[in-house]
Scaffold this active site. Sequence first.
Site, mmCIF file in Angstrom:
data_model
loop_
_atom_site.group_PDB
_atom_site.id
_atom_site.type_symbol
_atom_site.label_atom_id
_atom_site.label_comp_id
_atom_site.label_asym_id
_atom_site.label_seq_id
_atom_site.Cartn_x
_atom_site.Cartn_y
_atom_site.Cartn_z
ATOM 1 N N LYS A 121 0.806 -1.225 0.000
ATOM 2 C CA LYS A 121 0.000 0.000 0.000
ATOM 3 C C LYS A 121 0.837 1.272 0.000
ATOM 4 O O LYS A 121 0.517 2.251 0.668
ATOM 5 C CB LYS A 121 -0.991 0.002 1.180
ATOM 6 C CG LYS A 121 -1.808 -1.261 1.332
ATOM 7 C CD LYS A 121 -2.354 -1.781 0.008
ATOM 8 C CE LYS A 121 -3.324 -0.824 -0.672
ATOM 9 N NZ LYS A 121 -3.698 -1.318 -2.047
ATOM 10 N N CYS A 122 1.900 1.234 -0.786
ATOM 11 C CA CYS A 122 2.741 2.426 -0.944
ATOM 12 C C CYS A 122 2.807 2.892 -2.405
ATOM 13 O O CYS A 122 3.622 3.745 -2.737
ATOM 14 C CB CYS A 122 4.156 2.153 -0.433
ATOM 15 S SG CYS A 122 4.333 2.304 1.361
ATOM 16 N N HIS A 178 7.635 -7.546 -1.776
ATOM 17 C CA HIS A 178 7.363 -6.753 -0.573
ATOM 18 C C HIS A 178 8.334 -7.128 0.537
ATOM 19 O O HIS A 178 8.265 -6.571 1.637
ATOM 20 C CB HIS A 178 5.928 -6.998 -0.077
ATOM 21 C CG HIS A 178 4.866 -6.396 -0.944
ATOM 22 N ND1 HIS A 178 4.917 -5.096 -1.404
ATOM 23 C CD2 HIS A 178 3.701 -6.921 -1.426
ATOM 24 C CE1 HIS A 178 3.835 -4.841 -2.135
ATOM 25 N NE2 HIS A 178 3.095 -5.931 -2.163
ATOM 26 N N ARG A 189 5.834 5.637 1.158
ATOM 27 C CA ARG A 189 4.726 6.590 1.265
ATOM 28 C C ARG A 189 4.701 7.142 2.680
ATOM 29 O O ARG A 189 5.249 6.524 3.601
ATOM 30 C CB ARG A 189 3.419 5.840 0.968
ATOM 31 C CG ARG A 189 2.188 6.689 0.763
ATOM 32 C CD ARG A 189 1.012 5.761 0.469
ATOM 33 N NE ARG A 189 -0.151 6.505 0.007
ATOM 34 C CZ ARG A 189 -1.304 5.929 -0.306
ATOM 35 N NH1 ARG A 189 -1.429 4.610 -0.208
ATOM 36 N NH2 ARG A 189 -2.325 6.659 -0.714
ATOM 37 N N TRP A 214 0.818 1.152 -9.064
ATOM 38 C CA TRP A 214 1.120 2.234 -10.010
ATOM 39 C C TRP A 214 2.546 2.104 -10.535
ATOM 40 O O TRP A 214 2.785 2.189 -11.746
ATOM 41 C CB TRP A 214 0.916 3.577 -9.313
ATOM 42 C CG TRP A 214 1.140 4.788 -10.177
ATOM 43 C CD1 TRP A 214 0.871 4.910 -11.521
ATOM 44 C CD2 TRP A 214 1.644 6.054 -9.755
ATOM 45 N NE1 TRP A 214 1.185 6.180 -11.955
ATOM 46 C CE2 TRP A 214 1.656 6.900 -10.900
ATOM 47 C CE3 TRP A 214 2.084 6.566 -8.539
ATOM 48 C CZ2 TRP A 214 2.097 8.228 -10.836
ATOM 49 C CZ3 TRP A 214 2.514 7.880 -8.478
ATOM 50 C CH2 TRP A 214 2.520 8.702 -9.626
#
Length: 298
Positions: free
Chosen positions: A39-40, A109, A131, A44
């Site tokens: 989730k960083c 990850h 993030r 994308w």
Amino acid sequence: MYQYQGFWYNCGILGVGPLAVQDHFKALPCDILIASIPKCGSTWLKSLAFSVMNRRSHPPTQHQQHPLLSFNSHDLVPGLETKLYNNNFNGNRIPNPDILPSPRLLGTHMPYTSLPQSVTLSGSRIVYICRNTKDNLVSWWHFLNKIRMNVSLEPMKLEEVFEMFCEGVSAFGPFWDHVLGYWKFSLERPQNVLFLKYDEMVTEPSLHLKRIAEFMGCPFSSMEEKEGVVDQIIKLCSFENLSNLAVNKIGTGDNDFPNSGFFRQGKVGDSANYLSPEMMEKLDCITKQKFHGSSLTL
């Protein structure tokens, strides 16, 4: 959840994937790893990296034939421990990454300290994205509950996930240790690790896309820049475009998890809509404490 080499893993999702990666994966000098804690912005970043590397065979303007229209970016850039070496998806079969086209574009990850030694010795390149802590926590909470709903479990309260996160208990966490591991390696060997911040990429996507292309060994030519290839890739891989594709709205990936689960808002600062001032202050305090003396700020 189980802890291994100081970091937390979900055995129900990963099986023994991280262990299998350490035992069997042999990195090559031409390999490029897209790394992050979950989730960083890895969805994308994988889309951008794939589009940059394959822009000759798959021009970003050929929207009808581009692989991103038919495949989620996690299928195009497979994760080592989440897909290739995950026994929950592959049974007892050990995959053969050697059949992948060179240079191999792979995801992970796993924390830097747990990567196979061949990654460092071979000179493989790593593009790492992080993030700000508060947005990462809120995004992880939403994603975690989507996973739980998919297997008919009750959602977890934000307060519960917050306390666990602060204690370092989150997927591939502690968050701060994960980020610091790659940050320190990027300072020691900048030719092998490109350290990116999601918040900065959102602000200046063109600048950072050119940095990524150069680091991966396929820089944009002056002619490509003049023809707008950089902007075309940014548009192709934008949150608005990817999240509205059929494959990411109604498609499913491994374990029948919906691809839509990888897309929520992608906004910087959205955590302010969920976290109390006290929560935000506590996270800021922990981050300042953990990063003290590292020269890293998020």
